[in-house]
Design a protein around this motif. Structure first.
Motif: not given
Ligand SMILES: Cc1cc2nc3c(=O)[nH]c(=O)nc-3n(C[C@H](O)[C@H](O)[C@H](O)COP(=O)(O)OP(=O)(O)OC[C@H]3O[C@@H](n4cnc5c(N)ncnc54)[C@H](O)[C@@H]3O)c2cc1C
Lengths: 401, 388
Positions: A145, A176, A380, A151
């Motif tokens: 990420s 993250w 997610t 996402s």
């Molecule tokens: C505890 C924890 C550990 C993690 N560990 C790692 C790790 O080790 N390595 C790593 O690389 N990453 C890690 N992550 C990151 C994680 O993979 C991302 O946070 C996750 O993929 C969501 O991306 P974002 O945070 O950018 O949220 P966003 O993608 O911005 O999403 C925000 C909201 O919008 C919604 N959303 C986004 N796109 C869509 C869509 N197309 N349709 C419907 N809803 C949508 C999402 O479901 C969410 O509710 C970790 C996250 C957490 C919370």
């Protein structure tokens, strides 16, 4: 079949072995003593994280060296070529023993990264990486990420630029990243070709976390503690021999890691759900009718979640790729975690939210605050639903944006 | 110790090649001979189902005898094969009394351990020439869950006679054999009664789900023979009901599978706003949730089936769990079936409401979800303890 023990026989063997190397966990009668931690993500200082990691590594090495780890891997990697669900059978037995709880970096290394190396690695990479990772001498984190690519992971901006024939230089900012403080390797998803459509220009590298140019900074989580980090890659030089999979094929490599992650998440939340049920059974007052209903519901949920896991692994044995179906297990698991919070809140009332010092009460706030993390990490809940709808049910994709 | 872990060989949770073949054969047969229009047509007949198809299922495919041992005229497979047949029947909304005859009555006989009764009735159940049911087995909704039988048996000069009434009896107006749980001075026992008009009054109930008929059965000195011993009776009744729950769970999985499949097919081709409605995320995510629920139901059903097939002591827990998850799933899947079809889904013409009716009927058939959860709580040590 040759050499595959019957499940019952295998479980009995596992019990015997475990009894020789570990102490049995305190059972119902001793409710109220020992650790009452139900942390989903640990609230450790760096020093505590290192200490605990070392303890888990020691246990994992014992397991590996005595033939009770890597069960589904072939012998050359220290395994026994057993069907995948034997790991679950083993876990079922191990649950009765007092062995250190594995933080995420362990399943990430053993169940996500190692299989991806098995799938995509060269022979040289397999012989160099697999045994140390399965034995957890080396630990690998996921550098996936970024702030602008969550996402929509294929939108990563971290760049890898060739330097001569045998090396690359990586520059970017990952966020993250769980376990980055203790990991020795990071699996980095990078862009190598800005001229092609986004999925086609991706390449995956394994980066030494102690390489010059790698900086790890902890990020504090809503639990109050720190288990993930941001990782800066400032001109980090990576030999071409540490590239995983072909140049430009990194998206497929990434997908195989993510698929393994979903597969692995099917058992999330079960330990704490069990603990919540123990709490219900050990309360000093009688359960109300509503509490009993909720508890029975959680009980049957854990049963069904375990059955789903067994069915997925049984399908694996039959040679069917569970692939996208694994999203089912992850969605089911995150719901289990929510329902665990709800039951515990009902059972403990005010002593959940104000610390009376009583064993096994306020400690549940760590579950309450940690559980939401798994509805975000590893894709997610919304993304899992889209995966199921499009790839399992075959519904039409969103119109192109 | 690990009472929360399923106690089963995982292999028993997945389908064998033989079971897969049986599934294919039945799915084709139902598609060809028992489409929804045929179902509607047969519902309007006096007996309420296609008797020719009943005979074909018993004769050509041997569905009725799948779980009946060879010594009683069956083919000696297990409950697991029967569950495959029930899942496909549930998917097609097949409306004949398979559940009361082949599951409840046949298993009550088998579980009673009464060889004479088994020899007398099971071969005719297996070959499709006898329809049967059970009465008074479950807690009657009106007796407030009391386990006191509402039917009593008295020893007359010519043997036992039954008096009393049993409500909600599946196929109660049509079944040629009724196995009745009735009170005797030695405690409740099972009796076999072949109802005759003079001594047995059978009043069909108007039912929400017409594919599963029910009746009030009043015994007025109806002659009957005792089946099994008084000692075994309550165990046999309870195990029969749990087997019924496992069977119903398989049907519910089939019905849910139909509802999801039909809805997915519809939303993929129905266009609004210039695009398939199935491309809208609000629609997709609801169907993804149905899929998750369906997989949970499949898992719960597979476990209950496996436990029934090997007569596992875990059957009561597995049956309660399956009853709760499969009922919940079927209710949810059929609600979405209607909702995501829009106006057409609310019409009489459309089959969706037949499945809604089936789902609502099934979820209270062998106890409500609350009752199953309460029982489960007792079985796993979550019962409210008396205050100290
Ligand atoms: C505890 C924890 C550990 C993690 N560990 C790692 C790790 O080790 N390595 C790593 O690389 N990453 C890690 N992550 C990151 C994680 O993979 C991302 O946070 C996750 O993929 C969501 O991306 P974002 O945070 O950018 O949220 P966003 O993608 O911005 O999403 C925000 C909201 O919008 C919604 N959303 C986004 N796109 C869509 C869509 N197309 N349709 C419907 N809803 C949508 C999402 O479901 C969410 O509710 C970790 C996250 C957490 C919370």
């Amino acid at each position: 079949m040759s050499g595959i023990p019957e499940p019952d026989e295998f479980r009995a063997e596992a019990r015997t072995w475990l009894a020789g190397v570990a102490r049995p966990r305190a059972t119902g009668g001793e409710w109220g003593s020992g650790s009452d931690s139900v942390a989903v993500f640990e609230n450790w200082t760096e020093e505590q994280e290192r200490e605990h990691t070392a303890r888990v590594q020691e246990w994992e090495r014992t397991r590996y060296d005595q033939g009770w780890s890597a069960l589904n891997w072939p012998q050359e990697y220290g395994g026994r070529s057993l069907p995948a669900y034997y790991e679950q059978l083993y876990r079922g037995e191990e649950a009765a023993f007092d062995v250190p709880h594995r933080p995420e970096i362990f399943p990430v290394t053993q169940a996500l990264v190692a299989p991806a190396i098995g799938l995509w690695g060269t022979e040289e990479q397999k012989s160099r990486w697999l045994v140390p990772m399965l034995r957890t001498d080396e630990l690998a984190c996921q550098l996936f990420s970024e702030t602008e690519a969550g996402s929509d992971l294929a939108a990563v901006r971290t760049r890898a630029v060739r330097e001569g024939d045998d090396a690359w230089v990586l520059t970017g900012h990952k966020v993250w990243t769980s376990g980055a403080r203790v990991a020795t390797w990071g699996v980095a998803v990078c862009h190598t070709d800005p001229d092609v459509r986004k999925h086609a220009g991706i390449t995956v590298f394994l980066v030494r976390m102690d390489a010059p140019g790698v900086t790890v900074r902890p990020i504090r989580q809503m639990t109050g503690g720190t288990s993930f980090n941001e990782v800066y890659l400032d001109g980090v030089r990576v030999p071409d021999t540490d590239r995983l999979g072909p140049v430009g094929e990194g998206w497929r490599v990434t997908l195989s890691v993510l698929a393994a992650e979903r597969l692995d998440s099917g058992s999330l939340g079960l330990d704490n759900a069990d603990r919540a049920l123990d709490l219900a059974g050990n309360l000093s007052r009688p359960l109300t009718g509503g509490e009993q209903q909720r508890a029975a519901d959680l009980h049957l949920r854990t049963l069904v979640q375990r059955l789903m896991g067994l069915r997925v692994t049984a399908a694996l044995v039959a040679g069917r790729e569970p692939g996208a179906e694994a999203s089912v297990g992850k969605l089911y698991a995150t719901e289990t975690m929510r329902r665990t919070s709800d039951l515990v809140s009902e059972l403990l009332g005010p002593s959940l939210v104000a610390d009376t010092g009583e064993w096994g009460t306020y400690a549940w706030t760590e579950h309450l605050l940690g559980a939401p993390g798994y509805s975000i990490a590893g894709g997610t809940d919304e993304i899992q639903r889209t995966i199921l709808a499009e790839r399992v049910l075959g519904l039409p994709k969103e119109p192109v944006r | 110790m690990h009472r929360r872990h399923p106690e089963i060989d995982p292999q028993l949770l997945s389908e064998t090649d033989e079971q897969r073949q049986l599934r294919t054969v039945l799915r084709d047969l139902y598609a060809e001979a028992s489409g929804i229009e045929e179902v509607r047509k047969h519902l309007a007949t006096p007996r309420g189902y296609d008797e020719a198809l009943w005979a074909r299922l018993a004769g050509e495919i041997g569905v009725h005898g799948l779980a009946i041992p060879e010594e009683y005229g069956g083919s000696g497979f297990t409950f697991a094969e029967l569950a495959v047949a029930l899942e496909e029947s549930g998917r097609a909304l097949y409306c004949a009394p398979l559940l009361p005859t082949v599951v409840l009555a046949a298993h009550a006989l088998l579980l009673s351990g009464d060889r004479t009764a088994c020899e007398r009735y099971l071969p005719r159940i297996a070959d499709g020439t006898l329809t049967a049911t059970v009465a008074g087995f479950g807690p009657d909704g009106r007796s407030g869950g009391s386990r006191e039988p509402a039917v009593t048996a008295e020893q007359g000069s010519n043997g036992w006679v039954l008096c009393g009434r049993a409500d909600f009896v599946l196929d109660g107006a049509g079944a040629e054999l009724v196995l009745v749980r009735a009170g005797t001075p030695a405690g409740p026992r099972i009796f076999a009664c072949e109802p005759a008009p003079g001594t047995c009054l059978r009043t069909p109930r108007r039912v929400l789900d017409e594919t599963r008929r029910q009746a009030l059965v009043e015994f007025r000195g109806a002659p009957a023979t005792a089946v099994g011993t008084a000692e075994q009776a309550e165990g046999a009744v309870s195990a029969t009901l749990d087997t019924g729950r496992a069977a119903l769970a398989a049907e519910q999985v089939g019905g849910s599978g139909h509802a999801l499949g039909a809805t997915v097919a519809f939303v993929a081709q129905r266009h609004q706003f210039g695009r398939p409605i199935g491309s809208f995320q609000a629609v997709k995510h609801r169907l993804a949730d149905v899929l998750v629920a369906l997989e949970a139901a499949r898992s719960g059903s597979a476990y209950a089936t496996a436990c029934a097939a090997i007569a596992s002591p875990q059957l009561p827990v597995a049956a309660c769990a399956a009853a709760v998850v499969c009922s919940e799933t079927f209710r949810m899947a059929t609600a979405e079936y209607v909702q995501l079809h829009g106006g057409i889904g609310f019409t009489w013409e459309h089959p969706a409401h037949l499945y809604v009716r089936r789902a609502r009927g099934a979820e209270v058939l062998f106890g409500t979800a609350d009752q199953h959860r309460t029982r489960l709580a007792g079985l796993v040590g979550l019962a409210p303890r008396p205050a100290a």
